[in-house]
Structures are given as C-alpha cells and as structure tokens.
Design an enzyme around this catalytic site. Structure first.
Site, PDB file in Angstrom:
ATOM      1  N   SER A 165      60.593  52.592  36.491  1.00 30.24           N
ATOM      2  CA  SER A 165      59.202  52.145  36.607  1.00 30.24           C
ATOM      3  C   SER A 165      58.456  53.112  35.851  1.00 30.24           C
ATOM      4  O   SER A 165      57.393  53.598  36.641  1.00 30.24           O
ATOM      5  CB  SER A 165      58.755  51.807  38.100  1.00 30.24           C
ATOM      6  OG  SER A 165      59.579  50.804  38.510  1.00 30.24           O
ATOM      7  N   HIS A 179      50.985  51.911  53.681  1.00 34.69           N
ATOM      8  CA  HIS A 179      50.579  52.976  53.001  1.00 34.69           C
ATOM      9  C   HIS A 179      50.466  54.448  54.018  1.00 34.69           C
ATOM     10  O   HIS A 179      50.753  55.570  53.774  1.00 34.69           O
ATOM     11  CB  HIS A 179      49.294  53.058  52.218  1.00 34.69           C
ATOM     12  CG  HIS A 179      49.591  51.904  51.247  1.00 34.69           C
ATOM     13  ND1 HIS A 179      50.902  52.029  50.380  1.00 34.69           N
ATOM     14  CD2 HIS A 179      48.865  50.969  50.634  1.00 34.69           C
ATOM     15  CE1 HIS A 179      50.955  50.808  49.503  1.00 34.69           C
ATOM     16  NE2 HIS A 179      49.629  50.386  49.593  1.00 34.69           N
ATOM     17  N   GLU A 213      70.979  62.364  38.685  1.00 35.54           N
ATOM     18  CA  GLU A 213      71.389  61.431  39.493  1.00 35.54           C
ATOM     19  C   GLU A 213      70.605  60.589  39.980  1.00 35.54           C
ATOM     20  O   GLU A 213      69.605  60.886  40.715  1.00 35.54           O
ATOM     21  CB  GLU A 213      72.522  62.076  40.351  1.00 35.54           C
ATOM     22  CG  GLU A 213      73.393  63.094  39.674  1.00 35.54           C
ATOM     23  CD  GLU A 213      74.379  62.420  38.991  1.00 35.54           C
ATOM     24  OE1 GLU A 213      74.814  61.261  39.220  1.00 35.54           O
ATOM     25  OE2 GLU A 213      74.935  63.313  37.852  1.00 35.54           O
ATOM     26  N   LEU A 260      58.406  75.479  48.813  1.00 36.87           N
ATOM     27  CA  LEU A 260      58.599  74.266  48.201  1.00 36.87           C
ATOM     28  C   LEU A 260      57.262  74.026  47.287  1.00 36.87           C
ATOM     29  O   LEU A 260      56.144  74.340  47.562  1.00 36.87           O
ATOM     30  CB  LEU A 260      58.741  73.154  49.058  1.00 36.87           C
ATOM     31  CG  LEU A 260      58.663  71.820  48.359  1.00 36.87           C
ATOM     32  CD1 LEU A 260      59.941  71.543  47.982  1.00 36.87           C
ATOM     33  CD2 LEU A 260      58.365  70.787  49.746  1.00 36.87           C
ATOM     34  N   GLY A 297      54.330  48.221  51.383  1.00 34.58           N
ATOM     35  CA  GLY A 297      53.531  46.836  51.579  1.00 34.58           C
ATOM     36  C   GLY A 297      54.705  45.891  52.354  1.00 34.58           C
ATOM     37  O   GLY A 297      54.152  44.957  53.151  1.00 34.58           O
ATOM     38  N   ARG A 316      64.897  56.307  45.039  1.00 37.52           N
ATOM     39  CA  ARG A 316      63.923  55.233  45.002  1.00 37.52           C
ATOM     40  C   ARG A 316      64.336  54.519  46.253  1.00 37.52           C
ATOM     41  O   ARG A 316      65.219  54.011  46.214  1.00 37.52           O
ATOM     42  CB  ARG A 316      63.841  54.173  43.938  1.00 37.52           C
ATOM     43  CG  ARG A 316      62.898  53.292  44.105  1.00 37.52           C
ATOM     44  CD  ARG A 316      62.753  52.180  42.652  1.00 37.52           C
ATOM     45  NE  ARG A 316      61.605  51.202  42.739  1.00 37.52           N
ATOM     46  CZ  ARG A 316      60.955  50.801  41.926  1.00 37.52           C
ATOM     47  NH1 ARG A 316      61.171  51.308  40.739  1.00 37.52           N
ATOM     48  NH2 ARG A 316      59.737  50.050  42.157  1.00 37.52           N
ATOM     49  N   ARG A 330      65.168  50.597  39.405  1.00 38.39           N
ATOM     50  CA  ARG A 330      64.565  50.835  37.955  1.00 38.39           C
ATOM     51  C   ARG A 330      63.654  52.273  38.241  1.00 38.39           C
ATOM     52  O   ARG A 330      63.452  52.521  39.336  1.00 38.39           O
ATOM     53  CB  ARG A 330      63.651  49.601  37.587  1.00 38.39           C
ATOM     54  CG  ARG A 330      62.587  49.137  38.535  1.00 38.39           C
ATOM     55  CD  ARG A 330      61.938  48.044  37.931  1.00 38.39           C
ATOM     56  NE  ARG A 330      61.059  47.551  38.822  1.00 38.39           N
ATOM     57  CZ  ARG A 330      61.192  46.129  39.581  1.00 38.39           C
ATOM     58  NH1 ARG A 330      62.393  45.868  39.272  1.00 38.39           N
ATOM     59  NH2 ARG A 330      60.351  45.812  40.490  1.00 38.39           N
ATOM     60  N   SER A 378      50.718  54.882  40.198  1.00 38.73           N
ATOM     61  CA  SER A 378      51.296  54.676  38.711  1.00 38.73           C
ATOM     62  C   SER A 378      49.994  54.382  37.809  1.00 38.73           C
ATOM     63  O   SER A 378      48.886  53.732  38.473  1.00 38.73           O
ATOM     64  CB  SER A 378      52.317  53.862  38.764  1.00 38.73           C
ATOM     65  OG  SER A 378      51.980  52.526  38.580  1.00 38.73           O
ATOM     66  N   ASP A 436      58.912  53.545  47.467  1.00 37.82           N
ATOM     67  CA  ASP A 436      58.428  52.151  47.254  1.00 37.82           C
ATOM     68  C   ASP A 436      58.787  51.400  48.674  1.00 37.82           C
ATOM     69  O   ASP A 436      59.637  51.778  49.476  1.00 37.82           O
ATOM     70  CB  ASP A 436      59.312  51.515  46.205  1.00 37.82           C
ATOM     71  CG  ASP A 436      58.825  50.279  45.692  1.00 37.82           C
ATOM     72  OD1 ASP A 436      57.690  49.821  45.913  1.00 37.82           O
ATOM     73  OD2 ASP A 436      59.537  49.478  45.103  1.00 37.82           O
ATOM     74  N   GLY A 437      57.983  50.119  48.723  1.00 34.48           N
ATOM     75  CA  GLY A 437      58.265  49.138  49.752  1.00 34.48           C
ATOM     76  C   GLY A 437      57.238  49.489  51.236  1.00 34.48           C
ATOM     77  O   GLY A 437      57.442  48.792  52.254  1.00 34.48           O
TER      78      GLY A 437
HETATM   79  C1  FPP Z   1      54.648  51.805  46.723  1.00 31.68           C
HETATM   80  O1  FPP Z   1      54.795  50.856  47.722  1.00 31.68           O
HETATM   81  C2  FPP Z   1      53.716  52.770  47.382  1.00 31.68           C
HETATM   82  C3  FPP Z   1      52.378  52.895  46.600  1.00 31.68           C
HETATM   83  C4  FPP Z   1      51.931  52.501  45.478  1.00 31.68           C
HETATM   84  C5  FPP Z   1      51.666  54.194  47.176  1.00 31.68           C
HETATM   85  C6  FPP Z   1      52.502  55.309  47.764  1.00 31.68           C
HETATM   86  C7  FPP Z   1      51.383  56.078  48.526  1.00 31.68           C
HETATM   87  C8  FPP Z   1      51.861  56.735  49.774  1.00 31.68           C
HETATM   88  C9  FPP Z   1      53.265  56.653  50.164  1.00 31.68           C
HETATM   89  C10 FPP Z   1      50.887  57.347  50.590  1.00 31.68           C
HETATM   90  C11 FPP Z   1      50.910  58.711  50.523  1.00 31.68           C
HETATM   91  C12 FPP Z   1      50.385  59.140  49.449  1.00 31.68           C
HETATM   92  C13 FPP Z   1      49.415  59.910  48.999  1.00 31.68           C
HETATM   93  C14 FPP Z   1      49.443  61.150  48.428  1.00 31.68           C
HETATM   94  C15 FPP Z   1      48.211  59.167  49.263  1.00 31.68           C
HETATM   95  P1  FPP Z   1      54.247  49.289  47.435  1.00 31.68           P
HETATM   96  O2  FPP Z   1      52.939  49.300  48.006  1.00 31.68           O
HETATM   97  O3  FPP Z   1      54.473  48.953  46.143  1.00 31.68           O
HETATM   98  O4  FPP Z   1      55.288  48.573  48.453  1.00 31.68           O
HETATM   99  P2  FPP Z   1      55.614  46.810  48.068  1.00 31.68           P
HETATM  100  O5  FPP Z   1      56.675  47.151  46.946  1.00 31.68           O
HETATM  101  O6  FPP Z   1      56.328  46.705  49.428  1.00 31.68           O
HETATM  102  O7  FPP Z   1      54.619  46.215  47.890  1.00 31.68           O
END
Ligand code: FPP
Length: 259
Positions: free
Chosen positions: A204, A48, A215, A142, A34, A196, A202, A76, A31-32
């Site tokens: 989610s 991303h 854990e 892995l 954006g 996370r 959370r 998700s 997460d994070g």
């Molecule tokens: C959450 O950050 C991230 C996502 C919904 C996308 C995760 C995708 C990648 C890490 C790219 C690599 C993976 C593949 C397989 C393409 P957010 O957008 O919710 O960030 P924010 O909470 O800051 O808005």
C-alpha cells in the site's frame, strides 16, 4: 507469508539483541482499526483510539528488545479521501498523542521522528511535530518514526526533485546511492521486517524503495489486538527466514567464518 510460528523469544531477547539477531528496523502497517471497532458495534474512531494503545505497547516492546528503528504508517497520502470527520479525528488524535507521550518517550530513551509531507497539516500540528522531535532528539534508544501524509511514490518523487535541484549536472549517470540520501528515511537502514496487520497482503505505497529486500509478514490480527506476544511471533518468523539479498544459499554459508 502469513506467520503462524508460536515460539516466544521473550526469554532470550537480551541474548538475541546482543548477537544482532533481532531485526534492526521493523516497519508496520497498522491496519484493521475500523473493522475491529465495527465488530464491537463501535464507531471507527474507537478502533483508532485502541490503536494508540497497541502502538505504545509495540514501541515499548521494541525498545526493550533492542530493536533500533520502528517505523509505523499512521496516515497515508491517500487517507485524506476518508470522511472529513474521520480525517479530523485522526489529526486531533495525532496532536494529542504527541502532546501526551513526550514524557514517556524521554523516560524510555525513545527518539521520535515524523516523515511525510507536512504541507497539509495545521500549523498547530506542525509546531507540535517539530517540538516533539526536538524534545526527543538526544535520545539514543529506539528511533520511532511515524509516517504521516506519507506515500512511497511521493517519497521517491520528492527525493528525485531534491537531488536534481542540488545536482542538475547529474541528470545522466545517476545511481541508487545518489538518490538514497534524499529519501525521507535516509537516517535509517532499510527495514529488515515488515509487518501488516488486518489481513490484507499488500504494501500500500509504504516505503516502496526501502522495502526492496525486506521480509514481509502478514497477520489477520487487527492492529488494536497486536501485542507483545504477536510481536514475538513476527520476530520468531523473521528469525526463521534466510535472507539472501540476490545470492544463493551456498554463498551465504561459504562466507561464514569456519570457527
Ligand atoms: C488503518 O486502519 C489505520 C489508520 C489509517 C490509522 C492508524 C492510526 C493509529 C493506529 C492511531 C495511532 C497513531 C497516531 C500517531 C495518531 P483502518 O482504519 O484502515 O482500518 P480498516 O481497514 O479496518 O477500515
């Protein structure tokens, strides 16, 4: 629990993996992205893109440490509600990542699996998922699982429907062992460590069934900033935890061999 232990385990990684101390299965909510991009006055998609780099680094570090399973939440069931441009970008990114990374996965003996509902993906993406899974199926290091169009509730409901279709006679008298083989991650042990990034605390709708005794580790680092050092810190924190699985501390120590 937010981790703050700075101890590095890199120098003892081989030893720890050999003793079975490194978590066998790590699950991550990346997460994070954006917010990371916004802080740099960049569009969200830039976050991303950088997230892919962090994912690559984390997967290689896990392979190196002897972690058996790494499972990451890439998209998700709820992420379809994002602006169509962002959804389209993420789908294209997913396609490109699969096409470009297959060589590297094979080089590092990493098996790729995708879990989630594939019915809303384009046929091109489904084809790429199937061919990348097939191309890496013989790898024994892995197992990297990407959860895409995945939700924990979807997983449990889907498993229940499949179980009932296979065994209508079992409608009464079901137990946990009956359902487990139908869950999306039936091929892996439940995660030992959940990480996370991005500051939220959370789960989610990620692996709801499988995280029952995991854990939980939360860090304020945004996913694009997550690196080997951050992974080491999360694992060091995990190694400091006592996993009781419903028992009390004394039961765990009394069951240890005396020599
Ligand atoms: C959450 O950050 C991230 C996502 C919904 C996308 C995760 C995708 C990648 C890490 C790219 C690599 C993976 C593949 C397989 C393409 P957010 O957008 O919710 O960030 P924010 O909470 O800051 O808005």
């Amino acid at each position: 629990m937010t981790g703050s232990i700075g101890m590095s385990i890199s120098n003892q990684q081989g030893k720890l993996a050999g003793q079975g101390k490194v978590p066998r299965h790590i699950a991550v909510i990346m997460d994070g992205n954006g917010r990371w991009a916004k802080r740099r006055m960049m569009p969200r998609i830039y976050g991303h893109k950088k997230g892919v780099v962090a994912l690559r680094e984390t997967a290689l570090a896990c392979a190196d440490l002897g972690v058996a399973y790494l499972t990451v939440f890439a998209f998700s069931s709820e992420n379809w509600r994002r602006p169509p441009e962002e959804v389209g970008f993420l789908m294209n990114l997913f396609l490109r990542v699969l096409a470009v990374e297959v060589k590297r996965l094979n080089k590092h003996n990493i098996r790729l699996r995708i879990v989630g509902d594939r019915s809303r993906f384009s046929s091109e993406l489904v084809y790429m998922i199937e061919s990348t899974e097939a191309a890496t199926a013989a790898n024994t290091g892995l197992t990297l699982t990407i959860a895409a169009d995945y939700g924990g509730r979807w997983d449990i409901l889907n498993a229940t429907k499949c179980l009932i279709a296979d065994h209508p006679e079992k409608l009464t008298g079901l137990d946990e062992n009956d359902l487990s083989p139908y869950l999306a991650m039936a091929y892996a042990p439940d995660p030992d460590l959940f990480i996370r990034t991005g500051g939220e605390q959370r789960t989610s709708n990620f692996l709801l069934w499988q995280l029952a005794y995991t854990e939980l580790y939360f860090t304020d680092l945004a996913w694009p900033d997550f690196d080997r050092k951050a992974l080491d810190q999360a694992i060091a924190w995990y190694l400091s935890r006592e996993r009781r699985f419903g028992q009390i501390s004394e039961q765990l120590t009394s069951s240890l061999p005396s020599c």
